[in-house]
Scaffold this motif. Structure first.
Motif, PDB file in Angstrom:
ATOM      1  N   THR A   1      24.008  90.096  32.993  1.00 32.18           N
ATOM      2  CA  THR A   1      25.330  90.641  33.327  1.00 32.18           C
ATOM      3  C   THR A   1      25.348  92.110  32.937  1.00 32.18           C
ATOM      4  O   THR A   1      24.849  92.479  31.871  1.00 32.18           O
ATOM      5  CB  THR A   1      26.441  89.894  32.568  1.00 32.18           C
ATOM      6  OG1 THR A   1      26.288  88.492  32.789  1.00 32.18           O
ATOM      7  CG2 THR A   1      27.804  90.316  33.060  1.00 32.18           C
TER       8      THR A   1
ATOM      9  N   TYR B   1      27.722  95.736  32.798  1.00 32.72           N
ATOM     10  CA  TYR B   1      29.031  96.393  32.835  1.00 32.72           C
ATOM     11  C   TYR B   1      28.770  97.896  32.803  1.00 32.72           C
ATOM     12  O   TYR B   1      28.098  98.380  31.893  1.00 32.72           O
ATOM     13  CB  TYR B   1      29.882  96.012  31.627  1.00 32.72           C
ATOM     14  CG  TYR B   1      29.928  94.526  31.339  1.00 32.72           C
ATOM     15  CD1 TYR B   1      30.913  93.715  31.899  1.00 32.72           C
ATOM     16  CD2 TYR B   1      28.995  93.945  30.485  1.00 32.72           C
ATOM     17  CE1 TYR B   1      30.945  92.360  31.632  1.00 32.72           C
ATOM     18  CE2 TYR B   1      29.026  92.596  30.204  1.00 32.72           C
ATOM     19  CZ  TYR B   1      29.998  91.810  30.777  1.00 32.72           C
ATOM     20  OH  TYR B   1      30.026  90.471  30.508  1.00 32.72           O
TER      21      TYR B   1
ATOM     22  N   ILE C   1      30.733  95.739  37.788  1.00 36.98           N
ATOM     23  CA  ILE C   1      30.303  94.533  37.069  1.00 36.98           C
ATOM     24  C   ILE C   1      29.407  93.753  38.019  1.00 36.98           C
ATOM     25  O   ILE C   1      29.765  93.509  39.170  1.00 36.98           O
ATOM     26  CB  ILE C   1      31.495  93.665  36.641  1.00 36.98           C
ATOM     27  CG1 ILE C   1      32.410  94.446  35.695  1.00 36.98           C
ATOM     28  CG2 ILE C   1      31.009  92.392  35.944  1.00 36.98           C
ATOM     29  CD1 ILE C   1      33.678  93.712  35.338  1.00 36.98           C
ATOM     30  N   SER C   2      28.267  93.382  37.536  1.00 43.01           N
ATOM     31  CA  SER C   2      27.345  92.650  38.401  1.00 43.01           C
ATOM     32  C   SER C   2      26.578  91.615  37.591  1.00 43.01           C
ATOM     33  O   SER C   2      26.527  91.677  36.357  1.00 43.01           O
ATOM     34  CB  SER C   2      26.370  93.612  39.091  1.00 43.01           C
ATOM     35  OG  SER C   2      25.540  94.227  38.134  1.00 43.01           O
ATOM     36  N   SER C   3      26.013  90.694  38.331  1.00 46.14           N
ATOM     37  CA  SER C   3      25.277  89.609  37.692  1.00 46.14           C
ATOM     38  C   SER C   3      24.014  89.324  38.495  1.00 46.14           C
ATOM     39  O   SER C   3      24.013  89.397  39.731  1.00 46.14           O
ATOM     40  CB  SER C   3      26.170  88.364  37.627  1.00 46.14           C
ATOM     41  OG  SER C   3      25.417  87.267  37.160  1.00 46.14           O
TER      42      SER C   3
ATOM     43  N   GLY D   1      27.896  91.559  42.861  1.00 50.64           N
ATOM     44  CA  GLY D   1      28.699  92.425  42.004  1.00 50.64           C
ATOM     45  C   GLY D   1      29.932  92.951  42.704  1.00 50.64           C
ATOM     46  O   GLY D   1      30.108  92.787  43.927  1.00 50.64           O
TER      47      GLY D   1
ATOM     48  N   SER E   1      21.433  88.684  43.102  1.00 49.74           N
ATOM     49  CA  SER E   1      22.437  89.548  42.464  1.00 49.74           C
ATOM     50  C   SER E   1      23.727  89.572  43.261  1.00 49.74           C
ATOM     51  O   SER E   1      23.721  89.424  44.492  1.00 49.74           O
ATOM     52  CB  SER E   1      21.912  90.985  42.350  1.00 49.74           C
ATOM     53  OG  SER E   1      20.750  91.037  41.569  1.00 49.74           O
TER      54      SER E   1
END
Lengths: 342, 329
Positions: free
Chosen positions: B244, B246, B217-219, B200, B198
């Motif tokens: 993803t 938000y 916002i992270s992935s 972000g 992860s």
């Protein structure tokens, strides 16, 4: 006069939520008529008085949306009794007959507001009412009981968040329809006297022994309320609620029809004298082209007194329920009595 | 064919855990302004400045459609609890959830569905000079699923360890990342292993006593892994995933408005039951909104609502409503 009374927090009558009753898979026409009758009745007469964003200035009246109870002025113990009169329907007028059905109900309200947290409990032990079938112009009695519990917190006197749960039981011809719901709501107060609120309620209906079905009901409204409940105070509210059509099967007994409800209320407290006016329009929309929308249009007038502790009110409502070209007039008288601790 | 369906369902069942904990999934770098929310990654716990306890009650309903025909109706109920405490610059958070799903079959087909999900997580983080938060965590989850008449209650267990870091720039900008090592076990596969990575970025403005704003916002991605079959146990396969998130929250005078969207895709090959063609379409979207009252100290009250959509050869739609209560100490 306490300065803390410059914001609102009172309340109106309780108003259980619109809900439907319909049974799935009922085979006989008689049962279908019964069930549809319960549905329509449930939709209409489950609703009492709408206080969605702000409470009534009559403290013995419950609110529909939980968030509104934060704006009460203190704790209250209240009772209400209602007498209905449903006079002759238009269909009957043609044959010169007059049918008068009467029923009544009583309710109890407890609202406890120690600080910024408010709890409201509202109960109608047993309400007897009649279902009108416009196709035959006949009435059939049924019984309804409901309980409502709400919990809210008020933040800095500018907003309120509430959660609530409701339980309705409607019994008609030994068929029990259970409707349970719970939901959340919030209202925001701006410029000291303008209130805006919205809420969502999740409804689960279990008709008899059949599978439950679910739908959502949305609420929204805007209100203006300003003054001091022990002196001069004014309140007006425009609010609405609606639910979408939900189908759980192909037959008409398996459809929750689209519903809508709008309410306009105006109330004034003039040195302890209470004057109220309320206009409501409830609609149950047809779910196919062959059906007709059913509407109930009611106007309510009220007078009362509100002191520092004791309050009472007298209300008279009149209006009509209509389907297509058929209609029947409705009259209703109500008394409220409350004991409050501001 | 049966095993292919079995594997597909295991994946779906595990994904369903993500459905229920959508709000937690949006806290990879910074914690929610709602301190009663469970925190998915350890390091955000370090930025929590309130000790709190929370409990939530959720009801969720939904259905599955295949080719325009409604196959299933789902009815889920469950609770979640969360606790966050601090000891000097150590922060500890723990959360747990349990959900049960009743399923109604509308057409006479045999197919997998989830019966219940439960999980717990504990996070420990250390904050240094309000500049960096380093966290470690452990998570367990268990999913009970109906697979067939022969396997009416198949149990999948997941255990994972997490480590991540988030760095604060002037306590406004936050960046960070971490890794989660996951083990999956059940009675019919060898143990599955994979890692979720992860990263972000987040922005947090305002002070607790005034208006606060947070966005993140992270992935998270995980590669495809396969563990060879052994004896009677099947191969354990984890398909490549990409998630993803938000998140946006605004808080003024203690009132929080929260919005969240989580999108997840899984690169899982299967044969579309409608077109009978090979497909890898497997997308989830979880949209959440919430309103809560969070005082400096005292009772927390509010609610969240979610809309969840799963797109495959069939489509799942769920809507849920959660009442959240808690206490800030």
């Amino acid at each position: 006069m306490p300065n803390s009374c410059n914001f609102v927090e009172e309340r109106h009558h309780c108003q259980p939520y619109i809900f439907n009753i319909r049974l799935l898979g009922i085979k006989t026409m008689k049962f279908k008529i019964i069930l549809l009758g319960i549905v329509i009745l449930g939709l209409f007469s489950a609703k009492l008085y709408a206080q969605i964003v702000t409470p009534s200035l009559d403290p013995a009246v419950a609110t529909e949306l939980s968030a509104a109870i934060s704006w009460r002025f203190g704790s209250t113990i209240g009772v209400e009794t209602t007498q209905f009169q449903k006079t002759d329907a238009v269909l009957r007028k043609t044959d010169g007959k007059t049918v008068k059905t009467e029923d009544n109900r009583s309710s109890a309200l407890v609202a406890y507001q120690p600080t910024h947290t408010t709890i409201q409990l509202f109960m109608v032990p047993a309400e007897k009412d009649y279902d009108w079938d416009p196709s035959t112009d006949t009435y059939q009695s049924f019984q309804r009981a409901y309980n409502k519990a709400s919990l809210t917190v008020r933040g800095k006197n500018i907003f309120s968040i509430g959660v609530g749960a409701n339980n309705f039981t409607i019994t008609k011809n030994s068929i029990i329809n259970q409707v349970k719901s719970y939901g959340g709501s919030f209202s925001v107060r701006v410029f000291k006297g303008i209130f805006m609120g919205a809420g969502l309620e999740k409804v689960t209906e279990t008709p008899g022994q059949l599978d439950p079905r679910k739908w959502d009901k949305q609420y929204s409204g805007i209100a203006f309320m300003y003054g001091d409940p022990l002196s001069y105070m004014f309140r007006t509210e425009l609010s609405a609620s609606s639910s979408k059509e939900v189908k759980t099967g192909p037959t008409e007994d398996e459809i929750h029809p689209k519903t809508s409800y709008t309410n306009i209320a105006a109330e004034a407290l003039l040195k302890g004298y209470l004057l109220t006016y309320q206009k409501t329009l409830e609609s149950v929309f047809a779910y196919n082209e062959q059906g007709d929308d059913k509407k109930r249009d009611m106007t309510r007038y009220g007078i009362g007194m509100r002191g520092s502790n004791l309050s009472y009110g007298f209300y008279f409502s009149e209006g009509e329920e209509s389907i297509n070209t058929m209609s029947r007039p409705i009259q209703k008288y109500q008394l409220t009595f409350g004991f409050s601790f501001i | 064919m049966y095993f292919s369906k079995l594997k597909s369902f295991i994946l779906i069942a595990l994904l369903s855990c993500g459905f229920y904990s959508g709000s937690a999934l949006a806290q990879v770098i910074t914690p929610s302004l709602d301190p009663t929310q469970p925190i998915a990654a350890p390091s955000p716990a370090g930025w929590v400045n309130k000790m709190s306890a929370g409990v939530g009650y959720t009801e969720q309903s939904g259905n599955r459609e295949l080719g325009g025909i409604q196959e299933y109706e789902f009815d889920t109920k469950g609770t979640s609890v969360n606790l966050a405490v601090s000891f000097k610059n150590f922060y500890l958070s723990a959360s747990s959830f349990a959900y049960n799903t009743a399923t109604k079959l509308n057409i006479p087909i045999e197919g997998p569905y989830n019966i219940k999900d439960a999980g717990s997580q504990i996070n420990l983080s250390l904050v240094g000079n309000q500049f960096v938060s380093i966290g470690l965590g452990a998570r367990v989850a268990e999913s009970t699923d109906y697979l067939s008449a022969l396997m009416p209650e198949a149990i999948n267990k997941e255990q994972s360890t997490l480590g991540n870091i988030s760095i604060s720039v002037k306590e406004i900008f936050f960046i960070g990342g971490g890794i989660e090592r996951v083990k999956r076990s059940n009675d019919y596969e060898v143990q599955g292993l994979w890692s979720n990575t992860s990263a972000g970025i987040a922005l947090k403005l305002g002070q607790p006593s005034g208006v606060q704003f947070r966005t993140e916002i992270s992935s998270t991605t995980s590669p495809e892994t396969a563990n060879a079959p052994k004896g009677a146990l099947l191969e354990a396969k984890h398909y490549k995933t990409a998630t993803t998130r938000y998140a946006m929250e605004i808080m003024f005078s203690g009132l929080i408005f929260s919005a969240l969207k989580v999108e997840k895709s899984t690169n899982e090959p299967y044969i579309d039951q409608i077109t009978l063609q090979n497909s890898t379409t497997n997308n989830e979207a979880n949209t959440q909104g919430g309103v809560l009252w969070i005082p400096e100290q005292g009772l927390v009250l509010g609610f969240y609502f979610n809309n969840i959509y799963l797109e495959r050869d069939y489509n799942d739609k769920h809507s849920s409503f959660r009442i959240q209560a808690g206490y800030v100490f």
